[in-house]
Structure formats: C-alpha cells, structure tokens
Design a protein around this motif. Structure first.
Motif, PDB file in Angstrom:
ATOM      1  N   LYS A  28     -29.352  -4.206  15.238  1.00 46.88           N
ATOM      2  CA  LYS A  28     -29.234  -5.516  15.885  1.00 46.88           C
ATOM      3  C   LYS A  28     -30.332  -6.470  15.428  1.00 46.88           C
ATOM      4  CE  LYS A  28     -27.060  -3.690  20.024  1.00 46.88           C
ATOM      5  NZ  LYS A  28     -27.246  -3.399  21.452  1.00 46.88           N
ATOM      6  N   LEU A  29     -31.500  -5.915  15.118  1.00 46.20           N
ATOM      7  CA  LEU A  29     -32.615  -6.751  14.661  1.00 46.20           C
ATOM      8  C   LEU A  29     -32.215  -7.552  13.426  1.00 46.20           C
ATOM      9  CD1 LEU A  29     -35.666  -7.542  14.755  1.00 46.20           C
ATOM     10  CD2 LEU A  29     -36.030  -5.639  13.181  1.00 46.20           C
ATOM     11  N   MET A  30     -31.655  -6.889  12.425  1.00 48.60           N
ATOM     12  CA  MET A  30     -31.265  -7.578  11.186  1.00 48.60           C
ATOM     13  C   MET A  30     -30.106  -8.540  11.462  1.00 48.60           C
ATOM     14  SD  MET A  30     -33.303  -6.729   8.907  1.00 48.60           S
ATOM     15  CE  MET A  30     -34.640  -5.585   8.997  1.00 48.60           C
ATOM     16  N   LYS A  31     -29.152  -8.109  12.257  1.00 50.22           N
ATOM     17  CA  LYS A  31     -27.999  -8.960  12.550  1.00 50.22           C
ATOM     18  C   LYS A  31     -28.426 -10.250  13.261  1.00 50.22           C
ATOM     19  CE  LYS A  31     -24.398  -5.519  12.541  1.00 50.22           C
ATOM     20  NZ  LYS A  31     -23.271  -4.909  13.230  1.00 50.22           N
ATOM     21  N   SER A  35     -27.700   7.866  -1.325  1.00 47.50           N
ATOM     22  CA  SER A  35     -27.536   6.964  -0.188  1.00 47.50           C
ATOM     23  C   SER A  35     -26.056   6.878   0.161  1.00 47.50           C
ATOM     24  CB  SER A  35     -28.101   5.595  -0.511  1.00 47.50           C
ATOM     25  OG  SER A  35     -27.542   5.117  -1.698  1.00 47.50           O
ATOM     26  N   THR A  36     -25.786   6.653   1.429  1.00 46.43           N
ATOM     27  CA  THR A  36     -24.419   6.589   1.920  1.00 46.43           C
ATOM     28  C   THR A  36     -23.950   5.136   1.939  1.00 46.43           C
ATOM     29  OG1 THR A  36     -24.930   8.471   3.338  1.00 46.43           O
ATOM     30  CG2 THR A  36     -22.929   7.250   3.840  1.00 46.43           C
ATOM     31  N   PRO A  37     -22.856   4.826   1.252  1.00 47.02           N
ATOM     32  CA  PRO A  37     -22.355   3.449   1.249  1.00 47.02           C
ATOM     33  C   PRO A  37     -22.021   2.973   2.665  1.00 47.02           C
ATOM     34  CG  PRO A  37     -21.189   4.785  -0.359  1.00 47.02           C
ATOM     35  CD  PRO A  37     -22.025   5.713   0.451  1.00 47.02           C
ATOM     36  N   SER A  38     -22.153   1.678   2.883  1.00 43.26           N
ATOM     37  CA  SER A  38     -21.876   1.102   4.190  1.00 43.26           C
ATOM     38  C   SER A  38     -21.429  -0.340   4.023  1.00 43.26           C
ATOM     39  CB  SER A  38     -23.137   1.161   5.054  1.00 43.26           C
ATOM     40  OG  SER A  38     -22.935   0.481   6.254  1.00 43.26           O
ATOM     41  N   SER A  39     -20.682  -0.822   5.005  1.00 40.21           N
ATOM     42  CA  SER A  39     -20.248  -2.225   4.938  1.00 40.21           C
ATOM     43  C   SER A  39     -21.409  -3.163   5.290  1.00 40.21           C
ATOM     44  CB  SER A  39     -19.072  -2.465   5.882  1.00 40.21           C
ATOM     45  OG  SER A  39     -19.449  -2.129   7.209  1.00 40.21           O
ATOM     46  N   ASP A  40     -22.370  -2.671   6.074  1.00 40.22           N
ATOM     47  CA  ASP A  40     -23.562  -3.465   6.387  1.00 40.22           C
ATOM     48  C   ASP A  40     -24.666  -3.080   5.421  1.00 40.22           C
ATOM     49  OD1 ASP A  40     -22.494  -4.868   8.547  1.00 40.22           O
ATOM     50  OD2 ASP A  40     -22.917  -3.220   9.918  1.00 40.22           O
ATOM     51  N   LEU A  41     -24.981  -3.993   4.532  1.00 40.45           N
ATOM     52  CA  LEU A  41     -25.954  -3.720   3.482  1.00 40.45           C
ATOM     53  C   LEU A  41     -27.002  -4.825   3.476  1.00 40.45           C
ATOM     54  CD1 LEU A  41     -26.642  -1.970   0.973  1.00 40.45           C
ATOM     55  CD2 LEU A  41     -25.144  -3.453  -0.331  1.00 40.45           C
ATOM     56  N   TYR A  42     -28.277  -4.420   3.561  1.00 40.07           N
ATOM     57  CA  TYR A  42     -29.384  -5.379   3.561  1.00 40.07           C
ATOM     58  C   TYR A  42     -30.365  -5.029   2.453  1.00 40.07           C
ATOM     59  CZ  TYR A  42     -27.758  -6.518   8.260  1.00 40.07           C
ATOM     60  OH  TYR A  42     -27.001  -6.895   9.334  1.00 40.07           O
ATOM     61  N   TRP A  43     -30.807  -6.057   1.711  1.00 38.98           N
ATOM     62  CA  TRP A  43     -31.885  -5.908   0.734  1.00 38.98           C
ATOM     63  C   TRP A  43     -33.073  -6.650   1.316  1.00 38.98           C
ATOM     64  CZ3 TRP A  43     -26.989  -7.303  -1.240  1.00 38.98           C
ATOM     65  CH2 TRP A  43     -26.377  -6.309  -2.006  1.00 38.98           C
ATOM     66  N   ILE A  44     -34.182  -5.982   1.403  1.00 36.13           N
ATOM     67  CA  ILE A  44     -35.372  -6.575   2.013  1.00 36.13           C
ATOM     68  C   ILE A  44     -36.518  -6.502   1.012  1.00 36.13           C
ATOM     69  CG2 ILE A  44     -37.030  -6.376   3.906  1.00 36.13           C
ATOM     70  CD1 ILE A  44     -34.750  -5.064   5.528  1.00 36.13           C
ATOM     71  N   THR A  45     -37.204  -7.608   0.835  1.00 34.74           N
ATOM     72  CA  THR A  45     -38.383  -7.649  -0.018  1.00 34.74           C
ATOM     73  C   THR A  45     -39.569  -8.083   0.835  1.00 34.74           C
ATOM     74  OG1 THR A  45     -37.025  -8.284  -1.918  1.00 34.74           O
ATOM     75  CG2 THR A  45     -39.404  -8.584  -2.125  1.00 34.74           C
ATOM     76  N   ILE A  46     -40.580  -7.237   0.874  1.00 32.93           N
ATOM     77  CA  ILE A  46     -41.799  -7.527   1.632  1.00 32.93           C
ATOM     78  C   ILE A  46     -42.842  -8.013   0.637  1.00 32.93           C
ATOM     79  CG2 ILE A  46     -43.628  -6.531   3.051  1.00 32.93           C
ATOM     80  CD1 ILE A  46     -41.484  -4.613   4.184  1.00 32.93           C
ATOM     81  N   ARG A  47     -43.368  -9.215   0.910  1.00 26.86           N
ATOM     82  CA  ARG A  47     -44.322  -9.841  -0.012  1.00 26.86           C
ATOM     83  C   ARG A  47     -45.678 -10.040   0.651  1.00 26.86           C
ATOM     84  NH1 ARG A  47     -41.649 -12.213  -4.462  1.00 26.86           N
ATOM     85  NH2 ARG A  47     -39.408 -12.287  -4.164  1.00 26.86           N
ATOM     86  N   SER A  48     -46.682  -9.887  -0.167  1.00 27.62           N
ATOM     87  CA  SER A  48     -48.053 -10.140   0.248  1.00 27.62           C
ATOM     88  C   SER A  48     -48.664 -11.044  -0.807  1.00 27.62           C
ATOM     89  CB  SER A  48     -48.812  -8.814   0.333  1.00 27.62           C
ATOM     90  OG  SER A  48     -50.169  -9.037   0.535  1.00 27.62           O
ATOM     91  N   LYS A  49     -49.090 -12.219  -0.372  1.00 31.77           N
ATOM     92  CA  LYS A  49     -49.658 -13.199  -1.309  1.00 31.77           C
ATOM     93  C   LYS A  49     -48.695 -13.490  -2.464  1.00 31.77           C
ATOM     94  CE  LYS A  49     -54.300 -11.714  -0.203  1.00 31.77           C
ATOM     95  NZ  LYS A  49     -55.498 -11.057  -0.637  1.00 31.77           N
ATOM     96  N   GLN A  50     -47.441 -13.669  -2.125  1.00 30.40           N
ATOM     97  CA  GLN A  50     -46.359 -13.972  -3.067  1.00 30.40           C
ATOM     98  C   GLN A  50     -46.086 -12.867  -4.079  1.00 30.40           C
ATOM     99  OE1 GLN A  50     -44.466 -16.439  -2.164  1.00 30.40           O
ATOM    100  NE2 GLN A  50     -45.961 -16.867  -0.587  1.00 30.40           N
ATOM    101  N   GLU A  51     -46.666 -11.720  -3.894  1.00 32.71           N
ATOM    102  CA  GLU A  51     -46.439 -10.566  -4.772  1.00 32.71           C
ATOM    103  C   GLU A  51     -45.518  -9.588  -4.060  1.00 32.71           C
ATOM    104  OE1 GLU A  51     -49.586  -7.736  -6.152  1.00 32.71           O
ATOM    105  OE2 GLU A  51     -50.365  -9.599  -7.025  1.00 32.71           O
ATOM    106  N   ARG A  52     -44.514  -9.096  -4.773  1.00 28.36           N
ATOM    107  CA  ARG A  52     -43.622  -8.097  -4.167  1.00 28.36           C
ATOM    108  C   ARG A  52     -44.396  -6.795  -3.971  1.00 28.36           C
ATOM    109  NH1 ARG A  52     -38.498  -7.792  -7.939  1.00 28.36           N
ATOM    110  NH2 ARG A  52     -40.178  -7.280  -9.336  1.00 28.36           N
TER     111      ARG A  52
END
Length: 152
Positions: free
Chosen positions: A145-148, A90-107
């Motif tokens: 832009k969506l995340m921002k 992966s290419t490093p970037s100044s804009d970094l997002y960690w996203i966790t998608i959960r279903s019924k409180q389970e990752r």
C-alpha cells in the motif's frame, strides 16, 4: 528382547537427530532488508528516491521522485521491516516497481519489487562485483500500500 528395544530406541534417536539436522541445514535464514541492502548506504545522506511503476505489464510507466525527507524516512522505515530470504530467481508480478535510492545525486541502491513476492537489490558501488545484484524472496513485512499511495 532387551537388545531389540535398544536397537529400536537407538534407531529412533538417530533418525530424529538426522531429521532435525537436515531441517536446520536445509532452511536458509531470513534477513532483514536493512541487512541485505542498506548496510553500505548512509541513511542520513539519502536525498531522493525515484520510483517507477509499470502499468499493467506494458511499456507504460509512471514515475515519481520523492525528495521530502519525511516521505523518504517513511519509505526506508517501511522497507526496513521486510524479511527476506535469498533466492535464485524473481517471481513475475503485475505490480512492478523500480526504485533508485540516491545520495548526493549519486545512485547508491536500486530495487526491483515484484508485487509482494520478490525483490532484487542492485548495489551500485559494491566492493565485490558478484554481490552487485542479489534476488530475494519476500517472506514478510512488505506493505504494498505504501508504494500504491505514491501513485494515487
């Protein structure tokens, strides 16, 4: 003379065929985010998406949890437009997002988005352990832009 023309013409045709076959095999196909990540996730069961944004590559982080079904649908639709290509890193970037998608409180799915350049997909319940973490290069379709907008 006719024999030399046949050899030259045969050589040119053989060369073109080799180049075309080489290009076809050398270029990896692109796949959609939907194919790469959402295949095992029932989209109707997603009830929260947690987004963490790294602030200026420091330990400071901003965290939001999206539980509005309309916003979840918007995020999934936007990500589904992204075209990816498998990558070894992966290419490093100044804009970094960690996203966790959960279903019924389970990752179900974790994502790390490195700016507009790369994406790492973590499948929490993958049947094949070696497919748990896969890195991709973002080819097109990512709308940062969506995340921002979630962090305004």
């Amino acid at each position: 003379m006719k024999i030399q023309k046949k050899y030259v013409l045969s050589f040119i045709i053989l060369f073109v065929v080799i180049v075309v076959v080489g290009v076809i095999f050398a270029s990896e196909p692109t796949i959609s985010f939907k194919e790469a990540a959402l295949g095992q996730v029932n989209l109707e069961e997603i009830n929260t998406i947690e987004i963490i944004k790294s602030v200026d590559n420091t330990a400071n982080e901003k965290k939001i949890t999206v539980s509005n079904p309309k916003a979840i649908h918007q995020i999934i639709n936007e990500l589904s437009q992204v075209q990816l290509k498998k990558s070894d890193s992966s290419t490093p970037s100044s804009d970094l997002y960690w996203i966790t998608i959960r279903s019924k409180q389970e990752r179900k799915l974790g994502l790390t988005i490195f700016g507009e350049k790369s994406l790492v997909v973590y499948k929490y319940d993958s049947a094949v352990p070696k497919n748990n973490v896969v890195s991709y290069e973002i080819i097109s379709g990512y709308n940062e832009k969506l995340m921002k907008n979630f962090f305004k």
